[in-house]
Write a protein that holds these residues in place. Structure first.
Motif, mmCIF file in Angstrom:
data_model
loop_
_atom_site.group_PDB
_atom_site.id
_atom_site.type_symbol
_atom_site.label_atom_id
_atom_site.label_comp_id
_atom_site.label_asym_id
_atom_site.label_seq_id
_atom_site.Cartn_x
_atom_site.Cartn_y
_atom_site.Cartn_z
ATOM 1 N N VAL A 113 0.643 -1.365 -0.030
ATOM 2 C CA VAL A 113 0.017 -0.096 0.038
ATOM 3 C C VAL A 113 0.752 1.092 0.107
ATOM 4 O O VAL A 113 0.391 2.244 -0.809
ATOM 5 C CB VAL A 113 -0.871 0.102 1.169
ATOM 6 N N TYR A 237 -8.904 4.508 -4.562
ATOM 7 C CA TYR A 237 -10.225 3.604 -4.237
ATOM 8 C C TYR A 237 -10.865 3.644 -5.645
ATOM 9 O O TYR A 237 -12.134 2.919 -5.415
ATOM 10 C CB TYR A 237 -10.918 4.208 -3.097
ATOM 11 N N ARG A 319 -8.145 -1.783 2.294
ATOM 12 C CA ARG A 319 -7.910 -2.314 0.946
ATOM 13 C C ARG A 319 -8.105 -3.798 1.148
ATOM 14 O O ARG A 319 -8.403 -4.394 0.180
ATOM 15 C CB ARG A 319 -6.233 -1.721 0.649
#
Ligand code: DAH
Length: 339
Positions: A113, A237, A319
Motif C-alpha cells: 500500500v 479507491y 484495502r
C-alpha cells in the motif's frame, strides 16, 4: 659412449610408455634429464673424450635429450587430455533433472500500500522525504504550534527518551524539517513509522505508520487541497468514490478538516462497516498555520500551503479487508501469503 646414450634413450622411451600419471612423468624426467640424471652424468664425462669424438658424441647426446624431452611433452599432453576426459565423464550434468524451485516472497500488505501511495503522489509531482523516528520535542510538538502544556499532547502520549527527545508521534514534524532547508515551491510526502503509548487492540498499536503531505507555494488555496486529495482518493479507491470534508481542529493547520470517502462496502447508503454513516474518515488536513510557516522562515504574507496526514494501517486494512491491526505486525506467513 654412443651405446650408452642409445641405451639411455631406449630406457627412457620404455619408461615413458608406462608412465600414466603426473608423478611417474616427473620421476622419469628427473631420472633421465635431471641434474643428477643419467644423461647429465654422460655429458659430464665428455671431458675425457678426444677432440674428434666430442662433437660427435655431443650431437648424439643432444638428439637423445631432444627425443626424451619431446616424448615427455607428448606423454604430458596425452595425460592431461585423458584427465580432462575423465573429468567430463565424472562431472556430467543431467540437464533433464527438474530444477530447484526458489521460494519467492512478496511484499507485506503495508509495503504494497505504501508503494502504491508513493506512486500516486510522485505521479502528481511530489517528492519523498524521510526523517528520524527518534525526534526532538521541538519538531514533533513545539514547532507545530503544540507548546508544552497544550492539551493536544494528551492525545499523542508517547515514549520519552529525555525531556526533549521523544519517539515521534506523527510524521508532521517532517513538515518543519523539510521547510527548514527547502524554499517553496514545496511538494513532498514523508512516509514513516510513528509511536504512541497506546495499548494494543484491534485498531491500535504502539507502533504504526503515517504519510505526511505538504504543499507550499504562492497562491495555494483550500481549493488546491480539496482537488489534490480528491484526485488521490479516486486513484486509490476508484473513480466512483465521493469525498467529503468536515471541519476539525489541528494546532498546525488553520482551517483544518478531516476528509471522508464514501464507504466502499455500501457505496454511501450506510452499513455496519461505516456504522451507518455512509462515509469513512481517511485523513486529516488543513491550510498550513501562518505561525508554522513563520517558524520555518517562510513569509506567510507571500506563501501559503496545505498539509495532510494519513494512517497507512487503516488504508491497508480497508484495502485488504483486514479487521484486526495486530495481524499486520505478527508476521504469520500463513496470514501474509494471502495477499
Ligand atoms: N499528524 C496528525 C495526526 O497524527 C494528522 C494530520 C492532520 C497531519 C492534519 C496533517 C494535517 O498534516 O494537516 O493526527
Amino acid at each position: 659412449m654412443k651405446e650408452l646414450l642409445e641405451k639411455i634413450l631406449a630406457d627412457a622411451l620404455e619408461t615413458l610408455k608406462t608412465a600414466d600419471n603426473a608423478e611417474a612423468l616427473e620421476n622419469a624426467r628427473l631420472k633421465f634429464l635431471g641434474k643428477k640424471g643419467e644423461l647429465t652424468a654422460v655429458l659430464r664425462g665428455m671431458g675425457a673424450l678426444s677432440a674428434e669424438e666430442r662433437p660427435i658424441i655431443g650431437n648424439i647426446a643432444n638428439e637423445v635429450r631432444q627425443k626424451i624431452e619431446k616424448s615427455i611433452a607428448d606423454a604430458t599432453e596425452k595425460l592431461s587430455r585423458k584427465e580432462l576426459e575423465h573429468r567430463l565423464e565424472r562431472e556430467r550434468l543431467d540437464v533433464t533433472l527438474p530444477g530447484k524451485k526458489a521460494d519467492i516472497g512478496k511484499k507485506h500488505p503495508l509495503t504494497a500500500v505504501l508503494d502504491e501511495l508513493c506512486d500516486i503522489f510522485t505521479g502528481m509531482g511530489f517528492s519523498i522525504a524521510t526523517g528520524p523516528e527518534v525526534e526532538l520535542d521541538y519538531y514533533n510538538f513545539e514547532a507545530l504550534n503544540i507548546p508544552k502544556e497544550h492539551p493536544a499532547r494528551d492525545t499523542q502520549d508517547t515514549f520519552y527518551i529525555s525531556d526533549n527527545v521523544v519517539l515521534r508521534t506523527q510524521t508532521s514534524g517532517m513538515q518543519i524539517r523539510f521547510m527548514e532547508h527547502t524554499k517553496p515551491p514545496i511538494r513532498m510526502i514523508a512516509p514513516g513509522r510513528v509511536y504512541r503509548s497506546d495499548a494494543v487492540d484491534a485498531t491500535h498499536s504502539p507502533v504504526f505508520h503515517q504519510i505526511e503531505g505538504l504543499v507550499v507555494d504562492k497562491g495555494i488555496t483550500m481549493g488546491d487541497l480539496k482537488g489534490t486529495l480528491e484526485v488521490f482518493a479516486k486513484r486509490l479507491y476508484g473513480e466512483d468514490i465521493k469525498v467529503r470534508f468536515r471541519p476539525h481542529h489541528f494546532p498546525f493547520t488553520e482551517p483544518s478538516a478531516e476528509m471522508d470517502i464514501t464507504c466502499f462496502k455500501c457505496g454511501g447508503k450506510g452499513c455496519p462497516m461505516c456504522k451507518g454513516e455512509g462515509f469513512i474518515e481517511i485523513l486529516g488536513c488543513g491550510m498550513v498555520h501562518p505561525k508554522v510557516l513563520k517558524t520555518c522562515g517562510i513569509d506567510p504574507e507571500v506563501y501559503s500551503g496545505f498539509a495532510f496526514g494519513l494512517g497507512l494501517e487503516r488504508i491497508a486494512m480497508r484495502r485488504y479487508k483486514i479487521d484486526d491491526m495486530r495481524l499486520l505486525f505478527e508476521n504469520d506467513i500463513r496470514f501474509l501469503s494471502q495477499f
